[in-house]
Structures are given as structure tokens and as C-alpha cells.
Write an enzyme that holds these catalytic residues in place. Sequence first.
Site, PDB file in Angstrom:
ATOM      1  N   GLY A   1      37.011  -7.568   7.948  1.00  0.00           N
ATOM      2  CA  GLY A   1      36.277  -7.713   9.585  1.00  0.00           C
ATOM      3  C   GLY A   1      35.506  -5.457   9.247  1.00  0.00           C
ATOM      4  O   GLY A   1      35.736  -4.200   8.726  1.00  0.00           O
TER       5      GLY A   1
ATOM      6  N   ILE B   1      36.870   1.587  17.438  1.00  0.00           N
ATOM      7  CA  ILE B   1      35.187   1.137  18.008  1.00  0.00           C
ATOM      8  C   ILE B   1      34.833   0.030  17.838  1.00  0.00           C
ATOM      9  O   ILE B   1      35.326  -0.761  17.465  1.00  0.00           O
ATOM     10  CB  ILE B   1      35.165   1.756  15.414  1.00  0.00           C
TER      11      ILE B   1
ATOM     12  N   TYR C   1      36.153  -1.596 -10.367  1.00  0.00           N
ATOM     13  CA  TYR C   1      35.057  -1.600 -10.011  1.00  0.00           C
ATOM     14  C   TYR C   1      34.350  -0.715 -10.295  1.00  0.00           C
ATOM     15  O   TYR C   1      34.920   0.656 -10.829  1.00  0.00           O
ATOM     16  CB  TYR C   1      34.950  -1.725  -8.526  1.00  0.00           C
TER      17      TYR C   1
ATOM     18  N   ARG D   1      43.431  -4.975  15.765  1.00  0.00           N
ATOM     19  CA  ARG D   1      42.426  -5.920  14.191  1.00  0.00           C
ATOM     20  C   ARG D   1      41.071  -5.934  14.564  1.00  0.00           C
ATOM     21  O   ARG D   1      40.806  -6.902  15.422  1.00  0.00           O
ATOM     22  CB  ARG D   1      43.448  -7.087  14.503  1.00  0.00           C
TER      23      ARG D   1
ATOM     24  N   TYR E   1      42.974   4.206  -2.343  1.00  0.00           N
ATOM     25  CA  TYR E   1      41.602   3.754  -0.790  1.00  0.00           C
ATOM     26  C   TYR E   1      42.176   4.321  -0.029  1.00  0.00           C
ATOM     27  O   TYR E   1      43.303   2.283   0.276  1.00  0.00           O
ATOM     28  CB  TYR E   1      41.020   3.200  -2.164  1.00  0.00           C
TER      29      TYR E   1
ATOM     30  N   GLY F   1      37.515  -2.106   9.862  1.00  0.00           N
ATOM     31  CA  GLY F   1      38.034  -1.705   9.151  1.00  0.00           C
ATOM     32  C   GLY F   1      37.247  -0.924   7.710  1.00  0.00           C
ATOM     33  O   GLY F   1      37.343   0.235   6.544  1.00  0.00           O
TER      34      GLY F   1
ATOM     35  N   ASN G   1      41.464   2.242   2.277  1.00  0.00           N
ATOM     36  CA  ASN G   1      41.255   0.615   2.798  1.00  0.00           C
ATOM     37  C   ASN G   1      42.168  -0.029   2.131  1.00  0.00           C
ATOM     38  O   ASN G   1      42.654  -1.296   2.442  1.00  0.00           O
ATOM     39  CB  ASN G   1      40.150   0.060   2.560  1.00  0.00           C
ATOM     40  N   TYR G   2      42.625   0.502   0.747  1.00  0.00           N
ATOM     41  CA  TYR G   2      43.859  -0.345   0.594  1.00  0.00           C
ATOM     42  C   TYR G   2      45.402   0.601   0.065  1.00  0.00           C
ATOM     43  O   TYR G   2      45.770   0.827  -0.916  1.00  0.00           O
ATOM     44  CB  TYR G   2      43.839  -0.630  -1.525  1.00  0.00           C
TER      45      TYR G   2
ATOM     46  N   SER H   1      47.788  -3.309  11.057  1.00  0.00           N
ATOM     47  CA  SER H   1      46.359  -4.124  12.597  1.00  0.00           C
ATOM     48  C   SER H   1      47.336  -4.981  12.889  1.00  0.00           C
ATOM     49  O   SER H   1      47.503  -5.484  14.148  1.00  0.00           O
ATOM     50  CB  SER H   1      45.207  -4.390  12.001  1.00  0.00           C
TER      51      SER H   1
END
Length: 547
Positions: free
Chosen positions: A184, A245, A415, A114, A484, A187, A486-487, A124
Site C-alpha cells: 500500500g 494520511i 538490496y 490499513r 527498517y 505505509g 517497514n520491516y 494495521s
Amino acid sequence: MKNNTDQLTSSYVFILIILHFVSCGSSSSIFDVSIQDFNSCIQSKSNNGTTISQLIVTPANSSFESLWEARVNNLKFIQPTTPRPSIIATPTDETQVQTILLCAKKLGYELRIRSGGHDFEGLSYTAQEPFVMLDLVNMRQIDVNVTSRTAWVQSGAVLGELCYAISLKTNTLYFPAGICHNVGIGGYLSGGGYGNLVRKYGLAADHALDIRFIDVNGNILDRKSMGEDLFWALRGGGGSSFGIILAWKVGLVPVPEIVTVFRKNVTLEQNGTDIFHKYQYVAPRIDHNLMISVQINSVLIGNTTTKTIRMLFEGLYLGRMDALLSLLDKCFPELNITRVFCEEMTMVQSSLVLGEPSFTSTTPTSMLANRTGIVKPWNNKNKSDYVRAPIPKSGLRKIWKMMFENDMTETITMYTFGGKMNEYSDTMIPFPHRVGVLYQMLKGIDFADQTSDTTLLSLRRIEWLRSFDKVLEPYVSKNPREAYLNYNDLDLGVGSDTYTEASVWGERYWKRANFKRLIRIKARVDPENFFRHPQSIPVFSTNVSDM
């Protein structure tokens, strides 16, 4: 697709058993032995074992729940039934991360990583099996170098902290950060990362120059030692599938000392359908210095019980107000933006204003780095799409009609892409939603007025969202219908025993060529699939090139 009901039930039983032993103060529970083993492992593998063991928190500690909740940014997960970690580890340096990884592997724990905790599905900080949550909150150092136009930033930092750190040294360089301040870095970049500079400079991951990374064997690697294949994968393929990472080296981009922000609400009664229809043709092709987003909700008209659609047009222009007004008057006069809707400010101020509705240009910019001062952004369920052809007015009217059927808890946000995004191929990095995308669409429903996302009303809203998703199908990208990373959305599927099963969700995030390349890289760097979650890059016994 797998049915996880039995697995989920077993996990809840496991958690209840653990909580029973902890609440009864049993000193001989399996849980206690496991924690003792973990601490013993920490001691044996670390030169500063005493220090690192103080950074290990379990449900027996009074601080456990508050530490876990601190970055649970989707509030629907803060429920008694949500599976918690067996152990929360909060390292302060890279060697401690190595030790935690090796001990989790040795004792058979899953590991979840996380940074900001902003992920939509809570991957996470929740898991179906006993797991260690590696919380990078204490690893958020930022080093900005104006001369080289670069910054090193640890994965535990959030976007607001990075933007503020840059602003302390210069107001003519910036980073293509996202809209939400408390996302963050770890991510955000490993999923690609878009924001208000996407049309001018592309994705955040396009500006990643180097990475510090720990592989499954505990080796610390950089770009040179990991090789270009893995470096490619980590910039949009999801870092948590491959390892940990630790930090990113990113390039900074030039921005004007003064930029212009505008906001304007438009309703259907104010010619909203025609204006939005025109937006689809103009905004993706207009000057790269201008980014326009549109947030759409159903609302009541005044004090009546009649609904309308409200569209909030927000824009960031990398230049002065006069130039913006001239551009819009020429290319998009229907929106009728005048000085009253505009404000000039610095780039860092624009991040405040466009990232949080309660902030203004007079809000201290230090608020970007104030984690406790930023309200948690949601309690909802979300889905994403990409639009590659303008939706006709007939389609827009169907969308408005469907929105009227909900209870005004939905938000649809567009967007704009185009610009610099059209200059990158779909395979440049794993993020493939590039050439030809007009705009990204985020759709969500809210549970803020409900005790959980499982109440009758919440379930009704979720069903509406899924039905709305079907209504949109003719108007969004196809073959695959893109989404996406990240979604993340577990509705897309979680099965990964075969490529056919995994492709149902994997090709939507990455498309086929990128997904297959990610699978090949995963097989090389984590062949035993230690780093895993319901939508992580899978490992197959059959070579993916044969599929």
C-alpha cells in the site's frame, strides 16, 4: 520491556466473549450496544450518515471475515486466535474518514489504519484492545500529470496500481516504487520506501511533494498547513503514529524507454562465495544506473541429500543490454553475465518481472493493477539489517554453515544501496540508513507447510532465525544495529514508558537524533497518544530534550 502476556490473554477472552454473543444472536450484548452507539455517532456527525453506515462492517455481517482477510498479506495471522477488529470501516471519501475518526475517539476505540496490509507484524489489522480498522481500500484514486511530472495518489492504492497508471500515460517517467506490487502507498511512503531505483533516485519518500492528512482532531491538513516538521516526520517516521494520511503528491522521475533485466543463479560449487564477496565491493559503487539484488537460499544438490547455497543475482539496468554487458565485463567479470541471462523491456515490464517470479515480460502489464491476480507473498517471520562493511569470506562461510542447519525454509535477500543514497544525510528525512550502507539485508523463514506459526516445527524455525540474527551481529551495523521500519519486528521490543525502554527499538529504526525529533513532533500533534500501536512513536511526560 513490557510483558504483554496478561494483556494478550485478556484480549483473546474479550474476542471470545464477543463471538459468543454474536453466534448466539444476543440482542442485548455489550458488543451490540457499542455498535449501535458507533452507528448513532456516525449518523449524528455526518450529513450522509445513511451512506456511511453502510460502509461499517461488524462480525455480525457475513462479509466481515472475507473483508478482514482480503489484505492480511502475512498468512500466519489468519488464525482463530488472532484478534479481529470490532468494526471495519471502509470510507470512500475524506469526510467519511473524519467522521469515523471522531466516533472512534468518542467511544474509546483504538484505531488501526490499513492501506495494503503488507506489514510484517499485522499492526494495521490486529490489536490487543477493541479497535476500529480503518480500511482505505476504497480510497485509491490516482491522478498522473505527465506535464508537471507529478501524481496524486490516495493511500489505499497499491504500488502496482500506481506504476500501471503511470505507464498508461508515458514510458519515460516512473516512480521509485518498491519490489512487491501489492504494498500500500500509505505505509510504503511513510516508512521511507526503497526499490529498484534506490541507487539512481533514492527513496520514494525523497520524492514526496505534498500530503493530505487528518490530524487527531479531524482537521484536514496539507504540507503548508501542517508545517515542515510534521511533513518531515511523515516521510519515514511512520504515518500511523501521527494521524491518517489520505493522499500523497509525488514527483515522477525520468527513465529510458528500454531497460535491461538480468537473472543468474550461482551456487557454492560455482565459486559462489568468491562471487558474493566481490559483489559487496562492486555493487554499491558501480554505475548508479545499475541495481543488483541477491537472494540466497540453502537447497539440495540435484537429487542428492547434500545441501549447497544458491544465490540468485538479479539486476535492473537503466539502459540497453550492450551497455550493461560492457559495464559488468569491466567491473564484475566474475559474475559472467552474458546475453543469455539478459532481456530488454520497458520499465513497467521490469516491475512485473522483478516483482513476481511467475510473471514474464509477456505478462500483461495490467496485472500490476489486478489485486486478485497477485499471489499473497508470504507466510513467514522476517528481520532486517544494514551492512556497512563487506563481510569477509570467513564470515560468509559461517553464514552458509548456519543456513545448512535450517530446513531450507530460509531466504536471505540483499538490496544494494550506495549511489544516490550516499548523497543524503541521515537526518534529511527520518529514514537514517543512508551514507555508508552497502546493502540492506532481509532475513526470513517460511511457514507455508505448517498450519500456523506456533507448531513445533514453526517455533523451531523462529528460534533458528533468532540464532541466525546473533551469528550476523559481528557483520552488520552497530551502535545502533539498524533495522527498517517497514520491516517491523516486535522482537526488537515494544516498551515505551520511558525513553530508555523505547530507544531499544526506536533507535534501531531511526537512530537517536531522528527518534528524539519524532517524539517531540508526536507530543505536539497527538499529545494524548490516540494513534498508537506496539511500536508507535511514544509520548512521555518528561520533555525528550531532557533525556
